[in-house]
Design a protein around this motif. Structure first.
Motif, short mmCIF file in Angstrom:
data_model
loop_
_atom_site.label_atom_id
_atom_site.label_comp_id
_atom_site.label_asym_id
_atom_site.label_seq_id
_atom_site.Cartn_x
_atom_site.Cartn_y
_atom_site.Cartn_z
N ARG A 47 0.84 -1.21 0.00
CA ARG A 47 0.00 0.00 0.00
C ARG A 47 0.87 1.26 0.00
NH1 ARG A 47 -3.01 -3.19 3.75
NH2 ARG A 47 -4.98 -3.89 2.82
N THR A 50 2.04 2.04 -3.46
CA THR A 50 1.05 2.63 -4.38
C THR A 50 1.06 4.16 -4.32
OG1 THR A 50 -0.76 2.57 -2.76
CG2 THR A 50 -0.44 0.60 -4.14
N ARG A 60 1.96 2.07 -10.13
CA ARG A 60 1.22 2.30 -8.88
C ARG A 60 -0.21 1.78 -9.00
NH1 ARG A 60 3.49 7.51 -9.30
NH2 ARG A 60 1.41 8.42 -9.63
N ARG A 64 -1.96 -1.20 -6.84
CA ARG A 64 -3.21 -0.97 -6.13
C ARG A 64 -4.22 -2.07 -6.48
NH1 ARG A 64 -5.32 4.81 -7.17
NH2 ARG A 64 -3.30 5.20 -6.17
N GLU A 68 -6.00 -5.00 -3.99
CA GLU A 68 -7.45 -5.22 -3.97
C GLU A 68 -7.80 -6.66 -4.33
OE1 GLU A 68 -8.89 -2.34 -6.71
OE2 GLU A 68 -8.64 -0.63 -5.32
#
Length: 379
Positions: A47, A50, A60, A64, A68
């Motif tokens: 994280r 990102t 990035r 991300r 997810e």
């Protein structure tokens, strides 16, 4: 179950300029509900990346998406293994979940290629073991692999129930008949094992039974099967608790694995000391990997080292900015040992992760070679 084909498929994942996220997380068998939060904690580093301005926008966004997708997979899957590995490059539509049969350290690696060393180490750790429990008239067969034991059949032959009931000449004839029937049974067991070995169904054999009967079984095995016997264990031939049989067979396999590791390390170090075809130490092994000279690579378990790689000619090293072969800029990698492992596999070599405490700890790596190493390039 982890298979070689799975590792090959993951090795083929190509981010084509985008980072590949590799995440390994163990599962606490006493608190499996904590797994999602454990994964969430490991993903913290991803994280942060990102939001890293040093990465371009596409990288990035891909990372991300990786975070997810992994978070979704944790909630979707009902996982029962001891560890799980996630590989993702969402920007290229790549994603895979691999369940592992033994614990591994929680780790997250972002690199141009998947980080597969823990997968290779798990495969190294497990031999396909044929377990056979024998007495003078019965035999039961199982395959033991990655902590799973699957029944593979039974043999039952004629035997004299009480060969010691007679006297005199009759006693001698009865005992001879009993021995003849037992030898016939052992030959049938040996034939079954030899046929399955020719079909490459197993790598090693663990033989269980009464202590006084096991030597008779071993004497009837053909050489090619006897050479695959990893060890023996004592168990009542009619033991019904498969957990007991599995645990004792697994002890045989574990002892065999540690002994084999110690032997391979000793042979490599002695060959190197005698000036033979061997390399010792990470720098020499990296050069051997770059020149496709490695026949067998030995890596001390869990070792990681940052380093650099040349995408054009395969040069690998622990440091540097430009390739000494082609003078192109080098790509940095969080684990150059993983790059070495992949290079050896790509060139048809073998890799052994050494868990046993051996002299390899002082050198981190060693290798037996196919041919002498050329001189290192100047630079």
């Amino acid at each position: 179950m982890l298979e070689v084909e799975t590792v090959d498929r993951i090795l083929g994942m190509d981010g084509d300029g985008l980072p590949v996220l590799s995440v390994y997380v163990g599962i606490d068998p006493d608190d499996r509900r904590a797994f999602p939060s454990r994964v969430d904690g490991v993903l913290h580093e991803a994280r942060l990346l990102t939001k890293d301005p040093d990465l371009d926008r596409e990288a990035r966004l891909s990372l991300r998406g990786d975070v997810e997708r992994i978070t979704e997979a944790v909630t979707e899957e009902h996982l029962r293994p001891q560890a799980v590995a996630f590989f993702s490059c969402s920007g290229r539509g790549l994603f895979e979940v691999v369940e592992l049969p033994r614990p591994v350290r929680d780790r997250l690696v972002v690199d141009a290629t998947p980080w597969v060393r823990p997968l290779v180490a798990v495969l190294d750790e497990y031999h396909r073991c044929r377990v056979v429990v024998v007495d003078r008239a019965h035999a039961r067969f199982w395959d033991l692999y990655q902590d799973e034991m699957v029944e593979r059949g039974k043999l039952r032959d004629r035997a004299l129930r009480k060969p010691d009931y007679a006297y005199g000449m009759r006693e001698v004839a009865t005992r001879n008949k009993a021995e003849l029937l037992a030898k016939r049974h052992y030959r049938a067991v040996a034939q079954r094992l030899a046929e399955d070995l020719r079909r490459r169904v197993f790598d090693i054999v663990a033989v269980g039974g009464h202590e006084h009967e096991i030597p008779e079984v071993l004497d009837h095995l053909p050489r090619e099967v006897r050479d695959r016997v990893a060890g023996t264990f004592q168990v009542h031939p009619r033991e019904e608790d498969l957990g007991t049989i599995r645990d004792r067979a697994q002890e045989v396999v574990d002892r065999y694995e540690r002994t084999e590791e110690e032997r391979l390390v000793t042979e490599a170090l002695e060959k190197h000391a005698a000036g033979g075809l061997a390399a010792v130490g990470l720098d020499d092994c990296l050069w051997a990997g770059a020149t496709a000279a490695v026949d067998l690579l030995l890596i001390h378990d869990e070792v990681m080292r940052p380093g650099v790689v040349c995408a054009d000619d395969g040069w690998m090293a622990t440091s540097g900015d430009r390739c000494p072969i082609c003078d192109n800029p080098l790509r940095r990698t969080p684990d150059v040992v993983d790059e070495l492992v992949q290079a050896v596999i790509d060139e048809g070599g073998s890799v052994e992760h050494v868990v046993a405490e051996t002299r390899l700890r002082d050198h981190l790596s060693a290798a037996t070679l196919r041919f002498p190493l050329p001189p290192l390039p100047a630079g």
